[in-house]
Design a protein around this motif. Structure first.
Motif, PDB file in Angstrom:
ATOM      1  N   ASP A 141      51.064   8.135   0.652  1.00  0.00           N
ATOM      2  CA  ASP A 141      49.861   8.328  -0.166  1.00  0.00           C
ATOM      3  C   ASP A 141      48.662   8.700   0.697  1.00  0.00           C
ATOM      4  O   ASP A 141      47.858   9.569   0.336  1.00  0.00           O
ATOM      5  N   GLU A 142      48.545   8.038   1.839  1.00  0.00           N
ATOM      6  CA  GLU A 142      47.435   8.325   2.746  1.00  0.00           C
ATOM      7  C   GLU A 142      47.575   9.719   3.358  1.00  0.00           C
ATOM      8  O   GLU A 142      46.580  10.449   3.497  1.00  0.00           O
ATOM      9  N   VAL A 143      48.800  10.093   3.692  1.00  0.00           N
ATOM     10  CA  VAL A 143      49.063  11.434   4.233  1.00  0.00           C
ATOM     11  C   VAL A 143      48.690  12.492   3.212  1.00  0.00           C
ATOM     12  O   VAL A 143      48.078  13.520   3.532  1.00  0.00           O
ATOM     13  N   SER A 144      49.043  12.251   1.957  1.00  0.00           N
ATOM     14  CA  SER A 144      48.700  13.183   0.881  1.00  0.00           C
ATOM     15  C   SER A 144      47.189  13.301   0.734  1.00  0.00           C
ATOM     16  O   SER A 144      46.647  14.402   0.538  1.00  0.00           O
ATOM     17  N   MET A 145      46.488  12.174   0.862  1.00  0.00           N
ATOM     18  CA  MET A 145      45.028  12.181   0.763  1.00  0.00           C
ATOM     19  C   MET A 145      44.410  13.017   1.883  1.00  0.00           C
ATOM     20  O   MET A 145      43.500  13.826   1.647  1.00  0.00           O
ATOM     21  N   ILE A 146      44.928  12.844   3.113  1.00  0.00           N
ATOM     22  CA  ILE A 146      44.407  13.621   4.245  1.00  0.00           C
ATOM     23  C   ILE A 146      44.653  15.109   4.022  1.00  0.00           C
ATOM     24  O   ILE A 146      43.770  15.947   4.263  1.00  0.00           O
ATOM     25  N   SER A 147      45.839  15.454   3.561  1.00  0.00           N
ATOM     26  CA  SER A 147      46.168  16.862   3.300  1.00  0.00           C
ATOM     27  C   SER A 147      45.206  17.456   2.286  1.00  0.00           C
ATOM     28  O   SER A 147      44.747  18.596   2.440  1.00  0.00           O
ATOM     29  N   ASN A 148      44.878  16.691   1.253  1.00  0.00           N
ATOM     30  CA  ASN A 148      43.950  17.189   0.229  1.00  0.00           C
ATOM     31  C   ASN A 148      42.541  17.352   0.779  1.00  0.00           C
ATOM     32  O   ASN A 148      41.808  18.264   0.376  1.00  0.00           O
ATOM     33  N   ILE A 149      42.162  16.462   1.692  1.00  0.00           N
ATOM     34  CA  ILE A 149      40.827  16.554   2.285  1.00  0.00           C
ATOM     35  C   ILE A 149      40.657  17.858   3.048  1.00  0.00           C
ATOM     36  O   ILE A 149      39.628  18.535   2.957  1.00  0.00           O
ATOM     37  N   ILE A 150      41.677  18.236   3.811  1.00  0.00           N
ATOM     38  CA  ILE A 150      41.501  19.338   4.760  1.00  0.00           C
ATOM     39  C   ILE A 150      42.049  20.678   4.297  1.00  0.00           C
ATOM     40  O   ILE A 150      41.759  21.699   4.921  1.00  0.00           O
ATOM     41  N   LYS A 151      42.800  20.701   3.188  1.00  0.00           N
ATOM     42  CA  LYS A 151      43.474  21.957   2.849  1.00  0.00           C
ATOM     43  C   LYS A 151      42.502  23.089   2.513  1.00  0.00           C
ATOM     44  O   LYS A 151      42.806  24.265   2.740  1.00  0.00           O
ATOM     45  N   ASN A 152      41.327  22.746   1.977  1.00  0.00           N
ATOM     46  CA  ASN A 152      40.348  23.776   1.636  1.00  0.00           C
ATOM     47  C   ASN A 152      39.086  23.695   2.498  1.00  0.00           C
ATOM     48  O   ASN A 152      38.061  24.281   2.169  1.00  0.00           O
ATOM     49  N   GLU A 153      39.185  22.943   3.578  1.00  0.00           N
ATOM     50  CA  GLU A 153      38.007  22.728   4.430  1.00  0.00           C
ATOM     51  C   GLU A 153      37.793  23.913   5.362  1.00  0.00           C
ATOM     52  O   GLU A 153      38.729  24.422   5.983  1.00  0.00           O
ATOM     53  N   ASP A 154      36.534  24.395   5.454  1.00  0.00           N
ATOM     54  CA  ASP A 154      36.249  25.429   6.442  1.00  0.00           C
ATOM     55  C   ASP A 154      35.410  24.834   7.571  1.00  0.00           C
ATOM     56  O   ASP A 154      35.089  23.649   7.563  1.00  0.00           O
ATOM     57  N   TYR A 155      35.046  25.669   8.533  1.00  0.00           N
ATOM     58  CA  TYR A 155      34.450  25.128   9.754  1.00  0.00           C
ATOM     59  C   TYR A 155      33.009  24.670   9.572  1.00  0.00           C
ATOM     60  O   TYR A 155      32.425  24.101  10.496  1.00  0.00           O
ATOM     61  N   THR A 156      32.414  24.879   8.394  1.00  0.00           N
ATOM     62  CA  THR A 156      31.058  24.379   8.166  1.00  0.00           C
ATOM     63  C   THR A 156      31.056  23.047   7.426  1.00  0.00           C
ATOM     64  O   THR A 156      30.005  22.435   7.247  1.00  0.00           O
ATOM     65  N   GLY A 157      32.236  22.588   6.997  1.00  0.00           N
ATOM     66  CA  GLY A 157      32.306  21.345   6.249  1.00  0.00           C
ATOM     67  C   GLY A 157      32.306  20.118   7.149  1.00  0.00           C
ATOM     68  O   GLY A 157      32.496  20.212   8.366  1.00  0.00           O
ATOM     69  N   SER A 158      32.126  18.951   6.547  1.00  0.00           N
ATOM     70  CA  SER A 158      32.024  17.721   7.330  1.00  0.00           C
ATOM     71  C   SER A 158      33.366  17.272   7.905  1.00  0.00           C
ATOM     72  O   SER A 158      33.399  16.386   8.762  1.00  0.00           O
ATOM     73  N   HIS A 159      34.478  17.875   7.455  1.00  0.00           N
ATOM     74  CA  HIS A 159      35.805  17.486   7.952  1.00  0.00           C
ATOM     75  C   HIS A 159      36.414  18.548   8.883  1.00  0.00           C
ATOM     76  O   HIS A 159      37.630  18.590   9.061  1.00  0.00           O
ATOM     77  N   TRP A 160      35.576  19.403   9.496  1.00  0.00           N
ATOM     78  CA  TRP A 160      36.105  20.440  10.379  1.00  0.00           C
ATOM     79  C   TRP A 160      36.861  19.838  11.565  1.00  0.00           C
ATOM     80  O   TRP A 160      37.886  20.364  12.000  1.00  0.00           O
ATOM     81  N   LEU A 161      36.353  18.715  12.088  1.00  0.00           N
ATOM     82  CA  LEU A 161      36.974  18.092  13.260  1.00  0.00           C
ATOM     83  C   LEU A 161      38.374  17.582  12.918  1.00  0.00           C
ATOM     84  O   LEU A 161      39.330  17.803  13.674  1.00  0.00           O
ATOM     85  N   LEU A 162      38.507  16.899  11.809  1.00  0.00           N
ATOM     86  CA  LEU A 162      39.806  16.396  11.372  1.00  0.00           C
ATOM     87  C   LEU A 162      40.773  17.552  11.155  1.00  0.00           C
ATOM     88  O   LEU A 162      41.929  17.500  11.592  1.00  0.00           O
ATOM     89  N   THR A 163      40.305  18.591  10.493  1.00  0.00           N
ATOM     90  CA  THR A 163      41.152  19.757  10.211  1.00  0.00           C
ATOM     91  C   THR A 163      41.696  20.359  11.497  1.00  0.00           C
ATOM     92  O   THR A 163      42.890  20.648  11.616  1.00  0.00           O
ATOM     93  N   TYR A 164      40.815  20.529  12.475  1.00  0.00           N
ATOM     94  CA  TYR A 164      41.235  21.139  13.738  1.00  0.00           C
ATOM     95  C   TYR A 164      42.176  20.237  14.513  1.00  0.00           C
ATOM     96  O   TYR A 164      43.228  20.689  15.006  1.00  0.00           O
ATOM     97  N   GLU A 165      41.844  18.951  14.647  1.00  0.00           N
ATOM     98  CA  GLU A 165      42.666  18.062  15.469  1.00  0.00           C
ATOM     99  C   GLU A 165      44.044  17.809  14.856  1.00  0.00           C
ATOM    100  O   GLU A 165      45.020  17.609  15.579  1.00  0.00           O
ATOM    101  N   VAL A 166      44.144  17.821  13.528  1.00  0.00           N
ATOM    102  CA  VAL A 166      45.461  17.686  12.878  1.00  0.00           C
ATOM    103  C   VAL A 166      46.371  18.818  13.326  1.00  0.00           C
ATOM    104  O   VAL A 166      47.539  18.604  13.681  1.00  0.00           O
ATOM    105  N   ALA A 167      45.850  20.035  13.305  1.00  0.00           N
ATOM    106  CA  ALA A 167      46.665  21.183  13.698  1.00  0.00           C
ATOM    107  C   ALA A 167      46.895  21.222  15.207  1.00  0.00           C
ATOM    108  O   ALA A 167      48.012  21.445  15.674  1.00  0.00           O
ATOM    109  N   TYR A 168      45.832  20.984  15.987  1.00  0.00           N
ATOM    110  CA  TYR A 168      45.943  21.079  17.441  1.00  0.00           C
ATOM    111  C   TYR A 168      46.931  20.062  18.003  1.00  0.00           C
ATOM    112  O   TYR A 168      47.740  20.378  18.867  1.00  0.00           O
ATOM    113  N   ASN A 169      46.860  18.822  17.505  1.00  0.00           N
ATOM    114  CA  ASN A 169      47.739  17.757  18.001  1.00  0.00           C
ATOM    115  C   ASN A 169      49.064  17.686  17.259  1.00  0.00           C
ATOM    116  O   ASN A 169      49.871  16.791  17.530  1.00  0.00           O
ATOM    117  N   ASN A 170      49.275  18.604  16.314  1.00  0.00           N
ATOM    118  CA  ASN A 170      50.507  18.633  15.543  1.00  0.00           C
ATOM    119  C   ASN A 170      50.786  17.286  14.861  1.00  0.00           C
ATOM    120  O   ASN A 170      51.907  16.801  14.832  1.00  0.00           O
TER     121      ASN A 170
END
Length: 522
Positions: free
Chosen positions: A460-489
């Motif tokens: 459930d928490e994983v699904s929540m994180i995915s929803n947070i970042i799936k439409n996030e762009d680099y000007t949003g408040s979750h840009w760091l989370l979005t990038y680190e999820v992908a960078y750290n796999n």
């Protein structure tokens, strides 16, 4: 953290120096987050980053204790907006130094003072003792909610004067054309500062180093007005000390001081007004207070004395004691009582949390930490339920760093805060050391066998994180989370395709140069 000396900032490499030593993350954030790699590599990517434009962006924010009743908001700005703001300072540095350096300020605009630096408090006391000899009383005041109260348009006011700025803004027939270039610098700083915080004009963010620079521009101009009004004073950021020949004179001058602050929409914190009779500006020699106990490895006595001094409003006592203890190296003598004292300090006195955690990290006898694991998890659970972000981050960092078991429901609560920093640390724990995470089953602990079972538990928490970042762009408040999820796999069940979104250029520039803002906690 190694000691880094303060040094003067120059236009050359100003941005990379700030990113390397201060960056996006202030001292109150666990030091697994850093922009040091970015600072070291900034020269090779700055041209590419400069091509990326932004609309107003939104910061990542969290709260930390301000006092027993209130909390303050600390922010991590958007990277691109932050670099664009710093580039304005860099391009106009020589002009800004002429206006933003005050002889009355002990917090110099052109000095980079890293958070780990040992401040020159002793020399400041000596300077004041020489400069203000003969005055009978000292009036201590500070500005109420300084950063939150600063009006971004006041950058131009400070650089050319409030009336001149208004005339230039309104294109008045009698405006002084020679001031227009300096006004434009202030206007650019105003615009770029607003862009960090959703285009808000009221208040600048607490946290990024740029806010310190902005405040010095405003406060240095206020210093000049105070000098013109014939006040004798010194200032460290927004803390002022005014010197007078009598208590009556000090009391009658408070309103005049307040009126000068009001010109810049700032006000005195009335609860902190204090008048001291001579002798004042005395040097607290904490070194001598703690020296004998340090020599005898009596850490309990050191901390007990430091807490006593802190209660007497000797605010630097605990920080000084922690630094002395860290310098001695051997922490094998820590016992349960001392460990709990340090934990109590970490939770209740946030300005020294990072030093307290460093002390706990140096503990060589793991049995004491293992015995405290349950208590640390209980404290973390309590802080998470109260949405105390700052305290929660440091406790989770401590558990992870010391490889202590972590209660699974604590990670669930941490993820639900939607605080990027906490979420990244949780994902690191789940992926790097899932067997260290446990569930409470009646009276037993059940640890996860592998990452797959952990991911299933946190679905459930994983699904929540995915929803947070799936439409996030680099000007949003979750840009760091979005990038680190992908960078750290970090595995969220499916691959996050951030490099194919509208943020593709921004993320690709960083990833191609192997730049991360998170050092996995070992």
């Amino acid at each position: 953290m190694g000691k880094v000396d303060s040094f003067k900032l120059y236009p050359q490499n100003l941005i990379s120096k700030i990113l390397e030593h201060e960056g996006l993350f202030c001292e109150h954030i666990p030091y697994c987050f850093s922009t040091k790699v970015l600072g070291n590599k900034f020269s090779v990517i700055k041209d590419d980053l400069a091509k990326i434009s932004t609309n107003p962006s939104f910061p990542l924010s969290f709260t930390m204790s301000k006092n027993s009743l209130l909390r303050r908001t600390i922010s991590v700005p958007n990277l691109i907006s932050y670099i664009q703001l710093l580039s304005i300072y860099e391009k106009n540095w020589l002009e800004l130094i002429k206006k933003a350096v005050s002889d009355n300020s002990e917090s110099k605009f052109n000095m980079l003072v890293p958070f780990s630096y040992n401040t020159s408090f002793k020399s400041s006391i000596r300077t004041r003792n020489n400069k203000f000899v003969g005055y009978k009383v000292k009036l201590n005041i500070d500005i109420a909610n300084c950063f939150d109260s600063i009006y971004t348009h006041s950058a131009s006011w400070a650089l050319v004067g409030k009336e001149n700025a208004k005339k230039i803004f309104n294109k008045a027939h009698d405006m002084d054309e020679s001031l227009k270039p300096l006004y434009d610098i202030g206007y650019k700083i105003d615009q770029a500062t607003r862009k960090l915080n959703g285009d808000q004009t009221n208040g600048i963010m607490t946290g990024p180093y740029s806010s310190y620079l902005f405040a010095e521009i405003i406060l240095s101009e206020i210093d000049r007005k105070l000098v013109e009004a014939d006040f004798a004073f010194s200032r460290y950021v927004d803390d002022y000390g005014f010197y007078f020949y009598s208590k009556a004179e000090a009391e009658t001058k408070i309103q005049e001081i307040a009126s000068i602050f009001r010109e810049y929409n700032l006000s005195i914190n009335s609860s902190k007004i204090k008048i001291e009779s001579y002798p004042y500006d005395l040097l607290d020699d904490f070194g001598k207070v703690f020296e004998e106990d340090i020599k005898n490895n009596d850490i309990y006595a050191v901390l007990h004395k430091a807490l006593g001094l802190y209660k007497q409003e000797k605010k630097g006592a605990i920080k000084y004691a922690f630094k002395m203890l860290l310098a001695q190296g051997d922490m094998s003598c820590l016992d349960q009582t001392v460990l709990n004292m340090i934990l109590g300090i970490v939770i209740n006195i946030p300005e020294v949390s990072s030093l307290g955690i460093q002390l706990l990290e140096k503990t060589t006898d793991r049995q004491f930490l293992i015995k405290s694991e349950k208590r640390i998890n209980q404290l973390l659970n309590s802080e998470l339920k109260q949405v105390n972000d700052h305290e929660s981050m440091w406790l989770l960092y401590l558990l992870t760093k010391m490889e202590l078991p972590i209660y699974a429901d604590n990670l669930r609560l941490a993820i639900k805060t939607e605080n990027d920093l906490l979420i990244i640390m949780c994902l690191d724990s789940i992926q790097s050391n899932p067997c260290n995470i446990y569930q409470r089953n009646e009276k037993r602990r059940v640890h996860f066998e592998d990452m797959k079972t952990a991911i299933e538990f946190f679905s459930d928490e994983v699904s929540m994180i995915s929803n947070i970042i799936k439409n996030e762009d680099y000007t949003g408040s979750h840009w760091l989370l979005t990038y680190e999820v992908a960078y750290n796999n970090f595995r969220l069940g499916n691959k996050i395709k951030i490099y194919e979104s509208k943020s593709r250029s921004f993320y690709k520039i960083l990833s191609q140069k192997d730049i991360s803002f998170y050092n996995k906690i070992k």
